[in-house]
Design a protein around this motif. Structure first.
Motif, PDB file in Angstrom:
ATOM      1  N   ARG A 174      13.768 -13.780 -12.085  1.00 53.76           N
ATOM      2  CA  ARG A 174      14.801 -12.765 -12.304  1.00 53.76           C
ATOM      3  C   ARG A 174      14.419 -11.856 -13.475  1.00 53.76           C
ATOM      4  N   ARG A 175      13.899 -12.432 -14.556  1.00 52.55           N
ATOM      5  CA  ARG A 175      13.497 -11.611 -15.709  1.00 52.55           C
ATOM      6  C   ARG A 175      12.346 -10.673 -15.342  1.00 52.55           C
ATOM      7  N   GLU A 176      11.392 -11.168 -14.566  1.00 55.58           N
ATOM      8  CA  GLU A 176      10.265 -10.324 -14.172  1.00 55.58           C
ATOM      9  C   GLU A 176      10.719  -9.195 -13.243  1.00 55.58           C
ATOM     10  N   ILE A 177      11.674  -9.459 -12.388  1.00 49.94           N
ATOM     11  CA  ILE A 177      12.221  -8.391 -11.539  1.00 49.94           C
ATOM     12  C   ILE A 177      12.891  -7.332 -12.398  1.00 49.94           C
ATOM     13  N   GLU A 178      13.600  -7.756 -13.434  1.00 48.28           N
ATOM     14  CA  GLU A 178      14.249  -6.801 -14.340  1.00 48.28           C
ATOM     15  C   GLU A 178      13.232  -5.933 -15.078  1.00 48.28           C
ATOM     16  N   ARG A 179      11.991  -6.409 -15.202  1.00 48.28           N
ATOM     17  CA  ARG A 179      10.951  -5.655 -15.908  1.00 48.28           C
ATOM     18  C   ARG A 179      10.183  -4.701 -14.995  1.00 48.28           C
ATOM     19  N   PHE A 180      10.526  -4.644 -13.725  1.00 46.29           N
ATOM     20  CA  PHE A 180       9.831  -3.726 -12.829  1.00 46.29           C
ATOM     21  C   PHE A 180       9.849  -2.321 -13.422  1.00 46.29           C
ATOM     22  N   ASN A 181       8.689  -1.662 -13.416  1.00 43.14           N
ATOM     23  CA  ASN A 181       8.548  -0.320 -13.998  1.00 43.14           C
ATOM     24  C   ASN A 181       8.046   0.620 -12.915  1.00 43.14           C
ATOM     25  N   PHE A 182       8.960   1.367 -12.330  1.00 43.58           N
ATOM     26  CA  PHE A 182       8.618   2.248 -11.223  1.00 43.58           C
ATOM     27  C   PHE A 182       8.058   3.569 -11.753  1.00 43.58           C
ATOM     28  N   GLY A 183       7.170   4.173 -10.980  1.00 44.17           N
ATOM     29  CA  GLY A 183       6.544   5.423 -11.405  1.00 44.17           C
ATOM     30  C   GLY A 183       7.516   6.593 -11.391  1.00 44.17           C
ATOM     31  N   THR A 184       7.079   7.713 -11.940  1.00 39.97           N
ATOM     32  CA  THR A 184       7.857   8.949 -11.935  1.00 39.97           C
ATOM     33  C   THR A 184       7.023  10.041 -11.282  1.00 39.97           C
ATOM     34  N   ASN A 185       7.662  11.175 -10.980  1.00 36.67           N
ATOM     35  CA  ASN A 185       6.925  12.262 -10.355  1.00 36.67           C
ATOM     36  C   ASN A 185       5.813  12.793 -11.251  1.00 36.67           C
ATOM     37  N   SER A 186       5.997  12.713 -12.568  1.00 38.94           N
ATOM     38  CA  SER A 186       4.958  13.173 -13.485  1.00 38.94           C
ATOM     39  C   SER A 186       3.847  12.138 -13.643  1.00 38.94           C
ATOM     40  N   ASN A 187       4.146  10.896 -13.304  1.00 37.54           N
ATOM     41  CA  ASN A 187       3.146   9.829 -13.377  1.00 37.54           C
ATOM     42  C   ASN A 187       3.285   8.964 -12.125  1.00 37.54           C
ATOM     43  N   PRO A 188       2.888   9.532 -10.963  1.00 35.91           N
ATOM     44  CA  PRO A 188       3.196   8.876  -9.695  1.00 35.91           C
ATOM     45  C   PRO A 188       2.353   7.642  -9.433  1.00 35.91           C
ATOM     46  N   ASN A 189       2.944   6.705  -8.725  1.00 32.59           N
ATOM     47  CA  ASN A 189       2.216   5.556  -8.198  1.00 32.59           C
ATOM     48  C   ASN A 189       2.101   5.725  -6.693  1.00 32.59           C
ATOM     49  N   PHE A 190       0.979   5.356  -6.135  1.00 29.12           N
ATOM     50  CA  PHE A 190       0.814   5.430  -4.694  1.00 29.12           C
ATOM     51  C   PHE A 190       0.875   4.024  -4.095  1.00 29.12           C
ATOM     52  N   THR A 191       0.876   3.946  -2.768  1.00 33.51           N
ATOM     53  CA  THR A 191       1.327   2.746  -2.077  1.00 33.51           C
ATOM     54  C   THR A 191       0.160   1.942  -1.539  1.00 33.51           C
ATOM     55  N   ASN A 192      -0.297   0.972  -2.329  1.00 37.76           N
ATOM     56  CA  ASN A 192      -1.376   0.070  -1.917  1.00 37.76           C
ATOM     57  C   ASN A 192      -0.753  -1.202  -1.342  1.00 37.76           C
ATOM     58  N   SER A 193      -0.128  -1.039  -0.184  1.00 35.02           N
ATOM     59  CA  SER A 193       0.601  -2.148   0.436  1.00 35.02           C
ATOM     60  C   SER A 193      -0.303  -3.326   0.739  1.00 35.02           C
ATOM     61  N   CYS A 194      -1.527  -3.039   1.221  1.00 29.62           N
ATOM     62  CA  CYS A 194      -2.407  -4.149   1.623  1.00 29.62           C
ATOM     63  C   CYS A 194      -2.808  -5.010   0.437  1.00 29.62           C
ATOM     64  N   GLU A 195      -2.930  -4.417  -0.762  1.00 29.62           N
ATOM     65  CA  GLU A 195      -3.271  -5.230  -1.927  1.00 29.62           C
ATOM     66  C   GLU A 195      -2.124  -6.159  -2.295  1.00 29.62           C
ATOM     67  N   GLY A 196      -0.876  -5.647  -2.199  1.00 28.67           N
ATOM     68  CA  GLY A 196       0.276  -6.503  -2.444  1.00 28.67           C
ATOM     69  C   GLY A 196       0.363  -7.624  -1.426  1.00 28.67           C
ATOM     70  N   PHE A 197       0.106  -7.298  -0.154  1.00 25.87           N
ATOM     71  CA  PHE A 197       0.192  -8.322   0.888  1.00 25.87           C
ATOM     72  C   PHE A 197      -0.929  -9.346   0.734  1.00 25.87           C
ATOM     73  N   TRP A 198      -2.140  -8.881   0.418  1.00 26.78           N
ATOM     74  CA  TRP A 198      -3.251  -9.814   0.269  1.00 26.78           C
ATOM     75  C   TRP A 198      -2.949 -10.844  -0.815  1.00 26.78           C
ATOM     76  N   ARG A 199      -2.364 -10.395  -1.928  1.00 27.96           N
ATOM     77  CA  ARG A 199      -2.053 -11.324  -3.013  1.00 27.96           C
ATOM     78  C   ARG A 199      -0.969 -12.315  -2.597  1.00 27.96           C
ATOM     79  N   ALA A 200      -0.025 -11.866  -1.782  1.00 25.95           N
ATOM     80  CA  ALA A 200       1.000 -12.790  -1.285  1.00 25.95           C
ATOM     81  C   ALA A 200       0.371 -13.861  -0.408  1.00 25.95           C
ATOM     82  N   LYS A 201      -0.488 -13.447   0.503  1.00 28.56           N
ATOM     83  CA  LYS A 201      -1.167 -14.392   1.389  1.00 28.56           C
ATOM     84  C   LYS A 201      -2.034 -15.356   0.574  1.00 28.56           C
TER      85      LYS A 201
END
Length: 422
Positions: A174-201
Protein backbone atom coordinates in the motif's frame (compact mmCIF):
# COMPACT_ATOMS: atom_id res chain seq x y z
CA UNK A 1 -41.69 -29.49 3.70
CA UNK A 2 -38.68 -30.49 5.76
CA UNK A 3 -36.90 -31.89 2.72
CA UNK A 4 -37.63 -28.66 0.78
CA UNK A 5 -36.30 -26.53 3.61
CA UNK A 6 -33.22 -28.76 3.93
CA UNK A 7 -32.41 -28.29 0.20
CA UNK A 8 -32.90 -24.54 0.42
CA UNK A 9 -30.80 -24.39 3.57
CA UNK A 10 -27.91 -26.26 1.95
CA UNK A 11 -27.98 -24.02 -1.10
CA UNK A 12 -28.02 -20.84 0.99
CA UNK A 13 -25.25 -22.19 3.19
CA UNK A 14 -23.03 -22.93 0.18
CA UNK A 15 -23.42 -19.33 -0.99
CA UNK A 16 -22.67 -18.06 2.52
CA UNK A 17 -19.55 -20.21 2.84
CA UNK A 18 -18.17 -19.07 -0.53
CA UNK A 19 -18.85 -15.43 0.34
CA UNK A 20 -17.15 -15.88 3.71
CA UNK A 21 -14.11 -17.46 2.07
CA UNK A 22 -13.81 -14.55 -0.37
CA UNK A 23 -14.00 -12.08 2.52
CA UNK A 24 -11.71 -14.06 4.83
CA UNK A 25 -8.68 -11.86 4.03
CA UNK A 26 -10.30 -9.27 6.32
CA UNK A 27 -10.57 -11.68 9.25
CA UNK A 28 -13.41 -13.62 10.86
CA UNK A 29 -15.55 -10.52 11.44
CA UNK A 30 -15.66 -9.70 7.72
CA UNK A 31 -16.17 -13.36 6.86
CA UNK A 32 -19.15 -13.48 9.24
CA UNK A 33 -20.59 -10.29 7.77
CA UNK A 34 -20.38 -11.66 4.23
CA UNK A 35 -21.89 -15.00 5.29
CA UNK A 36 -24.82 -13.25 7.00
CA UNK A 37 -25.53 -11.17 3.91
CA UNK A 38 -25.52 -14.05 1.43
CA UNK A 39 -27.38 -16.43 3.74
CA UNK A 40 -30.20 -13.94 4.24
CA UNK A 41 -30.39 -13.21 0.51
CA UNK A 42 -30.69 -16.91 -0.35
CA UNK A 43 -32.92 -18.09 2.52
CA UNK A 44 -35.52 -15.49 3.51
CA UNK A 45 -37.18 -15.94 6.88
CA UNK A 46 -40.57 -17.61 6.52
CA UNK A 47 -39.70 -19.83 3.56
CA UNK A 48 -42.23 -22.70 3.74
CA UNK A 49 -43.07 -21.36 7.18
CA UNK A 50 -39.57 -22.03 8.50
CA UNK A 51 -37.28 -19.85 10.57
CA UNK A 52 -33.56 -20.20 9.72
CA UNK A 53 -30.56 -19.38 11.87
CA UNK A 54 -26.97 -19.05 10.71
CA UNK A 55 -24.64 -20.64 13.20
CA UNK A 56 -20.93 -20.26 13.78
CA UNK A 57 -18.58 -19.16 10.99
CA UNK A 58 -15.12 -20.62 11.55
CA UNK A 59 -12.03 -19.54 9.59
CA UNK A 60 -8.90 -21.71 9.83
CA UNK A 61 -5.68 -20.52 8.17
CA UNK A 62 -2.83 -22.88 7.29
CA UNK A 63 0.25 -20.73 6.64
CA UNK A 64 2.30 -23.74 5.57
CA UNK A 65 0.02 -24.76 2.71
CA UNK A 66 -1.43 -21.31 2.02
CA UNK A 67 -5.00 -22.55 2.33
CA UNK A 68 -7.93 -21.05 4.23
CA UNK A 69 -10.77 -23.31 5.37
CA UNK A 70 -14.17 -21.76 6.12
CA UNK A 71 -16.85 -23.83 7.86
CA UNK A 72 -20.41 -22.57 8.30
CA UNK A 73 -23.30 -24.20 10.18
CA UNK A 74 -27.01 -23.41 10.05
CA UNK A 75 -30.37 -24.75 11.14
CA UNK A 76 -34.04 -24.07 10.54
CA UNK A 77 -37.26 -24.79 12.39
CA UNK A 78 -40.03 -26.23 10.20
CA UNK A 79 -43.61 -26.20 11.56
CA UNK A 80 -45.60 -29.42 11.17
CA UNK A 81 -49.20 -29.94 10.22
CA UNK A 82 -50.42 -33.56 10.58
CA UNK A 83 -47.60 -34.66 12.93
CA UNK A 84 -49.00 -32.44 15.67
CA UNK A 85 -51.41 -35.20 16.56
CA UNK A 86 -48.31 -37.12 17.66
CA UNK A 87 -47.09 -34.20 19.73
CA UNK A 88 -44.45 -32.91 17.23
CA UNK A 89 -45.10 -29.24 16.51
CA UNK A 90 -41.76 -28.58 14.75
CA UNK A 91 -38.97 -30.37 12.92
CA UNK A 92 -35.41 -29.13 13.20
CA UNK A 93 -33.22 -29.43 10.08
CA UNK A 94 -29.52 -28.57 9.97
CA UNK A 95 -26.73 -28.25 7.42
CA UNK A 96 -23.01 -27.61 7.28
CA UNK A 97 -20.86 -26.26 4.44
CA UNK A 98 -17.10 -26.03 4.13
CA UNK A 99 -15.05 -24.18 1.53
CA UNK A 100 -11.28 -24.46 1.19
CA UNK A 101 -9.62 -21.49 -0.49
CA UNK A 102 -6.47 -22.65 -2.28
CA UNK A 103 -3.11 -20.89 -2.26
CA UNK A 104 -2.39 -17.99 -4.66
CA UNK A 105 0.71 -16.37 -6.18
CA UNK A 106 -0.09 -13.05 -7.88
CA UNK A 107 1.88 -10.32 -9.67
CA UNK A 108 0.12 -6.94 -9.82
CA UNK A 109 1.34 -4.69 -12.67
CA UNK A 110 0.37 -0.99 -12.74
CA UNK A 111 0.90 1.53 -15.57
CA UNK A 112 2.74 4.65 -14.31
CA UNK A 113 2.71 6.67 -17.55
CA UNK A 114 1.92 10.26 -18.50
CA UNK A 115 -1.64 9.87 -19.71
CA UNK A 116 -2.89 8.84 -16.28
CA UNK A 117 -2.03 12.33 -15.05
CA UNK A 118 -2.86 14.52 -18.03
CA UNK A 119 -4.72 12.35 -20.49
CA UNK A 120 -8.24 12.65 -21.87
CA UNK A 121 -9.68 11.83 -18.44
CA UNK A 122 -7.78 14.59 -16.64
CA UNK A 123 -5.71 13.81 -13.56
CA UNK A 124 -6.93 10.43 -12.35
CA UNK A 125 -3.84 9.41 -10.39
CA UNK A 126 -5.52 9.66 -6.99
CA UNK A 127 -8.30 7.34 -8.16
CA UNK A 128 -5.81 4.88 -9.65
CA UNK A 129 -3.85 4.79 -6.39
CA UNK A 130 -6.95 4.44 -4.20
CA UNK A 131 -8.50 1.66 -6.28
CA UNK A 132 -5.19 -0.24 -6.53
CA UNK A 133 -4.87 -0.24 -2.73
CA UNK A 134 -8.47 -1.40 -2.34
CA UNK A 135 -7.75 -4.26 -4.76
CA UNK A 136 -4.74 -5.41 -2.74
CA UNK A 137 -6.85 -5.37 0.44
CA UNK A 138 -9.00 -8.17 -0.99
CA UNK A 139 -6.20 -10.73 -0.66
CA UNK A 140 -4.98 -12.64 2.38
CA UNK A 141 -1.68 -11.29 3.67
CA UNK A 142 -1.07 -14.49 5.69
CA UNK A 143 -1.45 -17.03 2.87
CA UNK A 144 -1.29 -15.33 -0.54
CA UNK A 145 1.96 -14.19 -2.14
CA UNK A 146 1.90 -10.90 -4.06
CA UNK A 147 4.48 -8.91 -6.05
CA UNK A 148 4.04 -5.28 -7.14
CA UNK A 149 5.42 -4.03 -10.48
CA UNK A 150 5.24 -0.55 -12.03
CA UNK A 151 6.28 0.47 -15.54
CA UNK A 152 6.70 3.39 -17.94
CA UNK A 153 9.91 3.66 -20.07
CA UNK A 154 11.16 0.67 -18.10
CA UNK A 155 9.87 -1.34 -15.17
CA UNK A 156 10.63 -1.66 -11.47
CA UNK A 157 9.60 -4.15 -8.78
CA UNK A 158 8.96 -2.14 -5.59
CA UNK A 159 7.85 -5.30 -3.75
CA UNK A 160 9.14 -8.72 -4.78
CA UNK A 161 7.20 -11.91 -4.24
CA UNK A 162 8.18 -13.95 -1.20
CA UNK A 163 10.43 -16.80 -2.31
CA UNK A 164 10.05 -18.92 0.82
CA UNK A 165 7.16 -19.09 3.21
CA UNK A 166 3.81 -17.54 2.48
CA UNK A 167 2.05 -14.22 2.80
CA UNK A 168 2.90 -10.66 1.79
CA UNK A 169 3.37 -7.31 3.50
CA UNK A 170 0.07 -5.63 2.69
CA UNK A 171 0.96 -2.31 4.32
CA UNK A 172 4.26 -2.16 2.46
CA UNK A 173 2.53 -2.68 -0.89
CA UNK A 174 0.00 0.00 0.00
CA UNK A 175 2.83 2.44 0.83
CA UNK A 176 4.59 1.69 -2.46
CA UNK A 177 1.37 2.28 -4.39
CA UNK A 178 1.04 5.65 -2.65
CA UNK A 179 4.55 6.51 -3.91
CA UNK A 180 3.66 5.99 -7.57
CA UNK A 181 5.07 8.95 -9.54
CA UNK A 182 3.29 9.44 -12.84
CA UNK A 183 4.84 11.45 -15.66
CA UNK A 184 3.72 14.87 -16.87
CA UNK A 185 3.36 16.33 -20.35
CA UNK A 186 6.62 18.24 -19.86
CA UNK A 187 8.37 15.06 -18.72
CA UNK A 188 6.42 12.28 -20.44
CA UNK A 189 6.73 8.57 -19.80
CA UNK A 190 6.02 6.14 -22.60
CA UNK A 191 4.41 2.72 -22.36
CA UNK A 192 6.82 -0.22 -22.08
CA UNK A 193 4.09 -2.71 -21.27
CA UNK A 194 6.14 -5.78 -22.21
CA UNK A 195 8.87 -4.89 -19.71
CA UNK A 196 6.29 -4.61 -16.93
CA UNK A 197 4.72 -7.91 -17.95
CA UNK A 198 8.07 -9.69 -18.26
CA UNK A 199 8.97 -8.72 -14.70
CA UNK A 200 5.61 -9.98 -13.45
CA UNK A 201 6.12 -13.32 -15.17
CA UNK A 202 9.69 -13.52 -13.84
CA UNK A 203 8.46 -12.90 -10.29
CA UNK A 204 6.06 -15.84 -10.45
CA UNK A 205 8.65 -18.10 -12.07
CA UNK A 206 11.28 -17.20 -9.46
CA UNK A 207 9.46 -19.53 -7.06
CA UNK A 208 10.86 -22.87 -8.17
CA UNK A 209 9.47 -24.99 -5.34
CA UNK A 210 6.23 -24.79 -3.36
CA UNK A 211 4.49 -22.84 -6.12
CA UNK A 212 0.86 -22.05 -5.44
CA UNK A 213 -2.01 -23.94 -7.02
CA UNK A 214 -3.17 -20.75 -8.72
CA UNK A 215 -0.82 -18.21 -10.31
CA UNK A 216 -2.07 -14.96 -11.81
CA UNK A 217 -0.88 -11.72 -13.37
CA UNK A 218 -3.15 -8.67 -13.03
CA UNK A 219 -2.21 -6.04 -15.60
CA UNK A 220 -3.55 -2.44 -15.48
CA UNK A 221 -3.07 0.16 -18.24
CA UNK A 222 -4.77 3.07 -19.97
CA UNK A 223 -3.05 2.80 -23.34
CA UNK A 224 -1.47 0.59 -25.97
CA UNK A 225 2.26 -0.28 -25.80
CA UNK A 226 4.71 1.86 -27.78
CA UNK A 227 8.10 1.06 -26.19
CA UNK A 228 10.24 -2.08 -25.93
CA UNK A 229 13.62 -3.11 -24.53
CA UNK A 230 16.53 -5.18 -25.79
CA UNK A 231 20.30 -4.90 -26.38
CA UNK A 232 21.32 -2.68 -29.31
CA UNK A 233 24.51 -2.03 -31.26
CA UNK A 234 25.40 1.66 -31.74
CA UNK A 235 27.38 3.24 -34.56
CA UNK A 236 28.59 6.81 -35.08
CA UNK A 237 30.23 9.15 -32.57
CA UNK A 238 28.11 7.79 -29.70
CA UNK A 239 28.62 4.12 -30.42
CA UNK A 240 31.53 2.84 -32.47
CA UNK A 241 30.06 -0.66 -32.45
CA UNK A 242 29.45 -0.80 -28.71
CA UNK A 243 26.32 -2.38 -27.29
CA UNK A 244 23.83 -0.84 -24.87
CA UNK A 245 20.77 -2.36 -23.24
CA UNK A 246 17.71 -0.17 -22.85
CA UNK A 247 14.36 0.92 -24.28
CA UNK A 248 13.36 2.43 -27.63
CA UNK A 249 10.03 4.19 -27.98
CA UNK A 250 7.92 5.08 -31.00
CA UNK A 251 5.51 7.62 -29.55
CA UNK A 252 1.73 7.38 -29.73
CA UNK A 253 1.01 8.86 -33.15
CA UNK A 254 2.42 8.56 -36.64
CA UNK A 255 5.98 9.94 -36.74
CA UNK A 256 6.58 13.63 -37.23
CA UNK A 257 10.22 14.82 -37.30
CA UNK A 258 9.19 18.15 -35.78
CA UNK A 259 7.59 16.86 -32.59
CA UNK A 260 8.17 14.45 -29.74
CA UNK A 261 6.41 11.53 -31.42
CA UNK A 262 9.44 10.48 -33.41
CA UNK A 263 11.25 7.33 -32.35
CA UNK A 264 13.93 7.87 -29.70
CA UNK A 265 15.96 6.22 -26.95
CA UNK A 266 17.70 4.75 -25.07
CA UNK A 267 16.04 4.71 -21.66
CA UNK A 268 16.99 2.51 -18.74
CA UNK A 269 14.76 -0.59 -18.88
CA UNK A 270 15.23 -1.12 -15.13
CA UNK A 271 13.80 2.30 -14.19
CA UNK A 272 10.48 4.06 -14.67
CA UNK A 273 11.94 7.18 -16.28
CA UNK A 274 15.73 7.36 -16.64
CA UNK A 275 17.69 8.00 -19.82
CA UNK A 276 21.02 6.30 -20.46
CA UNK A 277 23.53 9.15 -20.52
CA UNK A 278 24.41 10.54 -23.93
CA UNK A 279 22.52 7.72 -25.64
CA UNK A 280 19.21 9.44 -24.89
CA UNK A 281 17.54 10.59 -28.15
CA UNK A 282 20.22 9.01 -30.34
CA UNK A 283 18.17 6.11 -31.63
CA UNK A 284 19.25 7.04 -35.19
CA UNK A 285 22.67 5.64 -34.35
CA UNK A 286 21.31 2.19 -33.52
CA UNK A 287 22.85 -0.01 -36.21
CA UNK A 288 19.84 -2.30 -36.50
CA UNK A 289 17.17 -3.89 -34.38
CA UNK A 290 18.24 -7.21 -32.83
CA UNK A 291 16.28 -10.38 -33.63
CA UNK A 292 15.24 -11.14 -30.04
CA UNK A 293 14.09 -9.55 -26.81
CA UNK A 294 17.22 -9.78 -24.64
CA UNK A 295 17.87 -6.65 -22.54
CA UNK A 296 19.63 -8.69 -19.86
CA UNK A 297 22.14 -10.14 -22.38
CA UNK A 298 21.51 -13.73 -21.43
CA UNK A 299 21.37 -14.99 -25.01
CA UNK A 300 17.70 -15.80 -24.53
CA UNK A 301 15.79 -16.28 -27.80
CA UNK A 302 12.32 -17.05 -26.43
CA UNK A 303 10.69 -13.90 -27.80
CA UNK A 304 11.32 -12.89 -31.41
CA UNK A 305 11.03 -9.29 -32.59
CA UNK A 306 10.15 -9.83 -36.26
CA UNK A 307 6.95 -11.38 -37.58
CA UNK A 308 5.60 -11.86 -41.10
CA UNK A 309 1.96 -11.91 -39.98
CA UNK A 310 -0.78 -9.28 -39.99
CA UNK A 311 1.17 -7.01 -37.64
CA UNK A 312 4.26 -7.00 -39.80
CA UNK A 313 7.66 -6.31 -38.29
CA UNK A 314 9.97 -7.87 -40.82
CA UNK A 315 13.03 -5.65 -41.11
CA UNK A 316 15.68 -4.35 -38.73
CA UNK A 317 14.98 -0.67 -39.53
CA UNK A 318 14.82 1.58 -36.47
CA UNK A 319 11.58 3.32 -37.38
CA UNK A 320 8.17 4.12 -35.95
CA UNK A 321 6.35 1.18 -37.56
CA UNK A 322 8.78 -1.47 -36.36
CA UNK A 323 9.15 -0.15 -32.82
CA UNK A 324 5.40 0.19 -32.31
CA UNK A 325 4.59 -3.22 -33.80
CA UNK A 326 7.34 -4.97 -31.86
CA UNK A 327 6.06 -3.40 -28.62
CA UNK A 328 2.66 -4.97 -29.23
CA UNK A 329 3.97 -8.31 -30.51
CA UNK A 330 6.19 -8.79 -27.49
CA UNK A 331 3.42 -8.11 -25.00
CA UNK A 332 1.08 -10.63 -26.62
CA UNK A 333 3.84 -13.22 -26.90
CA UNK A 334 4.75 -12.86 -23.24
CA UNK A 335 1.11 -13.20 -22.19
CA UNK A 336 0.76 -16.34 -24.33
CA UNK A 337 3.91 -17.81 -22.77
CA UNK A 338 2.49 -17.13 -19.30
CA UNK A 339 -0.80 -18.83 -20.15
CA UNK A 340 1.01 -21.88 -21.53
CA UNK A 341 2.65 -22.12 -18.09
CA UNK A 342 -0.83 -22.10 -16.50
CA UNK A 343 -0.49 -18.51 -15.32
CA UNK A 344 -3.86 -16.76 -15.59
CA UNK A 345 -3.78 -13.25 -17.05
CA UNK A 346 -6.31 -10.61 -15.97
CA UNK A 347 -6.33 -7.21 -17.66
CA UNK A 348 -7.96 -3.90 -16.76
CA UNK A 349 -8.12 -1.04 -19.24
CA UNK A 350 -9.00 2.53 -18.26
CA UNK A 351 -10.42 5.20 -20.56
CA UNK A 352 -11.71 5.66 -24.08
CA UNK A 353 -8.28 5.73 -25.75
CA UNK A 354 -8.18 1.95 -25.61
CA UNK A 355 -11.15 1.86 -27.97
CA UNK A 356 -9.61 4.29 -30.46
CA UNK A 357 -7.46 3.10 -33.39
CA UNK A 358 -3.75 3.66 -32.79
CA UNK A 359 -0.38 2.62 -34.14
CA UNK A 360 0.64 1.98 -37.76
CA UNK A 361 -2.08 -0.68 -38.16
CA UNK A 362 -4.92 1.33 -36.54
CA UNK A 363 -5.54 -1.29 -33.85
CA UNK A 364 -7.63 -0.87 -30.73
CA UNK A 365 -5.63 -1.32 -27.54
CA UNK A 366 -8.63 -3.06 -26.00
CA UNK A 367 -8.36 -5.94 -28.48
CA UNK A 368 -4.80 -6.58 -27.33
CA UNK A 369 -5.91 -6.70 -23.67
CA UNK A 370 -8.67 -9.19 -24.54
CA UNK A 371 -6.16 -11.44 -26.30
CA UNK A 372 -3.69 -11.16 -23.41
CA UNK A 373 -6.35 -12.42 -20.99
CA UNK A 374 -7.62 -15.02 -23.49
CA UNK A 375 -11.05 -13.81 -22.41
CA UNK A 376 -13.93 -16.11 -23.44
CA UNK A 377 -15.91 -13.03 -24.47
CA UNK A 378 -13.76 -13.02 -27.62
CA UNK A 379 -15.85 -15.94 -28.86
CA UNK A 380 -18.79 -13.57 -29.35
CA UNK A 381 -16.68 -11.11 -31.33
CA UNK A 382 -16.34 -11.90 -35.05
CA UNK A 383 -13.04 -10.04 -35.24
CA UNK A 384 -11.46 -11.81 -32.26
CA UNK A 385 -13.16 -15.23 -32.09
CA UNK A 386 -10.37 -16.95 -34.02
CA UNK A 387 -7.79 -15.59 -31.55
CA UNK A 388 -9.26 -17.42 -28.55
CA UNK A 389 -7.04 -20.31 -27.42
CA UNK A 390 -9.20 -23.10 -25.99
CA UNK A 391 -6.11 -25.10 -24.96
CA UNK A 392 -4.79 -22.30 -22.70
CA UNK A 393 -6.07 -20.94 -19.40
CA UNK A 394 -8.65 -18.19 -19.75
CA UNK A 395 -8.63 -15.01 -17.65
CA UNK A 396 -10.77 -11.89 -17.80
CA UNK A 397 -10.60 -8.37 -19.26
CA UNK A 398 -12.56 -5.46 -17.78
CA UNK A 399 -12.89 -1.98 -19.26
CA UNK A 400 -13.41 1.04 -17.01
CA UNK A 401 -14.73 3.94 -19.10
CA UNK A 402 -13.53 6.40 -16.45
CA UNK A 403 -12.17 6.46 -12.91
CA UNK A 404 -15.65 5.95 -11.40
CA UNK A 405 -15.71 2.39 -12.82
CA UNK A 406 -12.29 1.31 -11.54
CA UNK A 407 -13.57 -0.21 -8.30
CA UNK A 408 -16.23 -2.26 -10.11
CA UNK A 409 -13.62 -3.62 -12.52
CA UNK A 410 -11.19 -4.52 -9.76
CA UNK A 411 -14.07 -6.25 -7.92
CA UNK A 412 -14.79 -8.33 -11.03
CA UNK A 413 -11.16 -9.35 -11.40
CA UNK A 414 -10.81 -10.19 -7.70
CA UNK A 415 -14.00 -12.29 -7.77
CA UNK A 416 -12.77 -14.17 -10.84
CA UNK A 417 -9.44 -14.90 -9.14
CA UNK A 418 -11.18 -16.03 -5.96
CA UNK A 419 -13.39 -18.41 -7.93
CA UNK A 420 -10.26 -20.08 -9.29
CA UNK A 421 -9.00 -20.72 -5.77
CA UNK A 422 -12.17 -22.54 -4.61
Amino acid sequence: MAYGVKAKLSSALDAAAIAAAKASSGGEAQARQAADKFFAANFPDGYLGSHPALGEVRVATNRDTGTVSVTVDSSATVPTAFMRVLGMDNIEVAARAQVVRQDLDMAFVVDNTTSLRQGSLGDVTDDVIRSAKAFIDKFNQDTDRVALIKYAYGAEVPVEIKKSGRGFEKNRIRREIERFNFGTNSNPNFTNSCEGFWRAKAQLESISTNRSSIRAIVFFTDGAPNTFSSTFVFDGPWGDGRTRSGSLRSGDNLPDPDNANRESGLWDHTRINSSIGSFHNFSRYVRRLPPYYDPRRTGDSEFRLFYPGSRRATSSAVDYDNINRISRNLLEDMAAAARRSNIYVFTLGLGSRLRDPSGPDSENGEDLLLRMANDRNMLGNKKLAADFRADEVSGLYCHAADESELDACYDRLASAIMRLTM
